[in-house]
Design an enzyme around this catalytic site. Structure first.
Site, PDB file in Angstrom:
ATOM      1  N   ASN A 102       0.835  -1.207   0.000  1.00 38.87           N
ATOM      2  CA  ASN A 102       0.000   0.000   0.000  1.00 38.87           C
ATOM      3  C   ASN A 102       0.865   1.251   0.000  1.00 38.87           C
ATOM      4  O   ASN A 102       1.917   1.294   0.635  1.00 38.87           O
ATOM      5  CB  ASN A 102      -0.928  -0.003   1.211  1.00 38.87           C
ATOM      6  CG  ASN A 102      -1.866  -1.196   1.194  1.00 38.87           C
ATOM      7  OD1 ASN A 102      -1.998  -1.845   0.161  1.00 38.87           O
ATOM      8  ND2 ASN A 102      -2.494  -1.492   2.312  1.00 38.87           N
ATOM      9  N   ASP A 104      -0.539   4.197   0.850  1.00 32.92           N
ATOM     10  CA  ASP A 104      -1.418   5.198   1.468  1.00 32.92           C
ATOM     11  C   ASP A 104      -0.945   5.749   2.808  1.00 32.92           C
ATOM     12  O   ASP A 104      -1.601   6.622   3.391  1.00 32.92           O
ATOM     13  CB  ASP A 104      -2.841   4.628   1.612  1.00 32.92           C
ATOM     14  CG  ASP A 104      -2.878   3.330   2.438  1.00 32.92           C
ATOM     15  OD1 ASP A 104      -1.991   3.121   3.282  1.00 32.92           O
ATOM     16  OD2 ASP A 104      -3.819   2.535   2.211  1.00 32.92           O
ATOM     17  N   HIS A 119       5.895  -0.632  -2.757  1.00 31.23           N
ATOM     18  CA  HIS A 119       5.429   0.117  -3.934  1.00 31.23           C
ATOM     19  C   HIS A 119       5.506   1.625  -3.737  1.00 31.23           C
ATOM     20  O   HIS A 119       4.865   2.372  -4.478  1.00 31.23           O
ATOM     21  CB  HIS A 119       3.992  -0.311  -4.296  1.00 31.23           C
ATOM     22  CG  HIS A 119       3.904  -1.720  -4.788  1.00 31.23           C
ATOM     23  ND1 HIS A 119       2.723  -2.410  -4.922  1.00 31.23           N
ATOM     24  CD2 HIS A 119       4.875  -2.576  -5.193  1.00 31.23           C
ATOM     25  CE1 HIS A 119       2.961  -3.637  -5.375  1.00 31.23           C
ATOM     26  NE2 HIS A 119       4.257  -3.760  -5.541  1.00 31.23           N
ATOM     27  N   THR A 188      -4.477  -9.021   0.412  1.00 30.63           N
ATOM     28  CA  THR A 188      -3.861  -8.887  -0.915  1.00 30.63           C
ATOM     29  C   THR A 188      -4.330 -10.013  -1.832  1.00 30.63           C
ATOM     30  O   THR A 188      -4.486 -11.153  -1.385  1.00 30.63           O
ATOM     31  CB  THR A 188      -2.317  -8.851  -0.848  1.00 30.63           C
ATOM     32  OG1 THR A 188      -1.797  -8.838  -2.190  1.00 30.63           O
ATOM     33  CG2 THR A 188      -1.733 -10.035  -0.086  1.00 30.63           C
ATOM     34  N   ASN A 213      -8.302 -12.905   4.417  1.00 25.45           N
ATOM     35  CA  ASN A 213      -8.890 -12.361   3.188  1.00 25.45           C
ATOM     36  C   ASN A 213     -10.300 -12.958   3.058  1.00 25.45           C
ATOM     37  O   ASN A 213     -10.466 -14.150   3.282  1.00 25.45           O
ATOM     38  CB  ASN A 213      -8.024 -12.791   1.982  1.00 25.45           C
ATOM     39  CG  ASN A 213      -8.318 -11.982   0.736  1.00 25.45           C
ATOM     40  OD1 ASN A 213      -9.472 -11.794   0.360  1.00 25.45           O
ATOM     41  ND2 ASN A 213      -7.279 -11.503   0.077  1.00 25.45           N
TER      42      ASN A 213
END
Ligand code: OAD
Length: 242
Positions: A102, A104, A119, A188, A213
């Site tokens: 993420n 963010d 990332h 994910t 998940n």
């Protein structure tokens, strides 16, 4: 969703825990995931037009504006109980590594410390020429703004499709995956490499793999525990068991 008591016991005894997170962890903060068929960003926007070096070359303003919109969205969002639980888990484990896909910044805002951002981070800006971080630039109407050092276009400090991950982040993430006793894959889809292969590397090295998940993913078949549900519900309960 029942969580097996043996998982709490395992975490209680583990000295090394590594967690890989994806967009699902931020879903309950109102940040859209990528691959949800209705609400996912890639269902509404074409990544080739927005998240590649070629897209930026073709239409830098479009790409800059799209990331500016996402930056505002995450700046308005708040960490949810999943982020807070992971910050809590870090304090309970001797060697804890949080690897996130993420961008963010919500893990940091929740108090997590040992974070590897595979990332990048959407709140940071770099020069597209030398990749160095830029904190201030002239507000002269240029979109994207220009690098105050070299005049190159500024861009978000995120990894685009077709770009290599930061090598140090990747090697640290791999080392943490290969040396942990428990590896949690949370929120994910495990469809994007090389992040997806970290779960496999962990299992090959003897770790217990826990997936959190609501849906199955390509790592489900090798997971020792598959906790089907929302991270914001399951992670706080898991922490309570330790
Ligand atoms: P995806 O959108 O591919 O997957 C999100 C996953 O989260 C799915 O498997 C969902 O089932 C799950 N999920 C949804 N809500 C959840 C919840 N409340 N709790 C737990 N899980 C939930 O997102 P990522 O796997 O993060 O890369 O995508 C990986 C990369 O692809 C991103 O970092 C981004 C994207 O393209 C780049 O931009 C380079």
């Amino acid at each position: 969703m029942h969580i097996d008591e043996s998982l709490g016991e395992l975490l209680r005894q583990s000295k090394r825990v590594t967690v890989l997170t994806g967009a699902g962890v931020s879903a309950e903060s109102g940040v859209p995931t990528f691959r949800n068929a209705q609400t996912g960003l890639w269902a509404q926007y074409d990544p080739h037009q927005l998240a590649t070096p070629e897209a930026f070359e073709r239409d830098p303003k479009l790409v800059w504006d799209w990331y500016a919109w996402r930056r505002e969205l995450v700046a308005r969002a708040s960490p949810n109980p999943a982020h807070h639980a992971l910050a809590r888990l870090e304090k309970m484990v001797a060697h804890f590594t949080l690897v996130t896909q993420n961008v963010d910044d919500l893990h940091r805002r929740a108090g997590s410390e040992n974070i590897i951002e595979l990332h990048g981070n959407i709140l940071r800006t770099i020069c597209s020429r030398d990749r160095q971080e830029v904190r201030d630039w002239a507000d002269d109407g240029n979109m994207p703004p220009l690098c105050p050092r070299c005049g190159g276009l500024l861009r978000p400090a995120v990894v685009w499709f077709g770009e290599a991950l930061p090598p140090q982040a990747l090697s640290a993430a791999l080392a943490a995956s290969q040396t942990c006793e428990v590896f949690l894959s949370v929120g994910t889809s495990s469809l994007v490499e090389p992040a997806a292969s970290l779960s496999f590397a962990a299992v090959r090295s003897g770790a217990t793999l826990v997936e959190i998940n609501p849906d199955e993913t390509p790592v489900s078949r090798i997971a020792h525990f598959a906790l089907r549900g929302n991270a914001a519900d399951i992670l706080p309960r898991l922490c309570d068991m330790i």
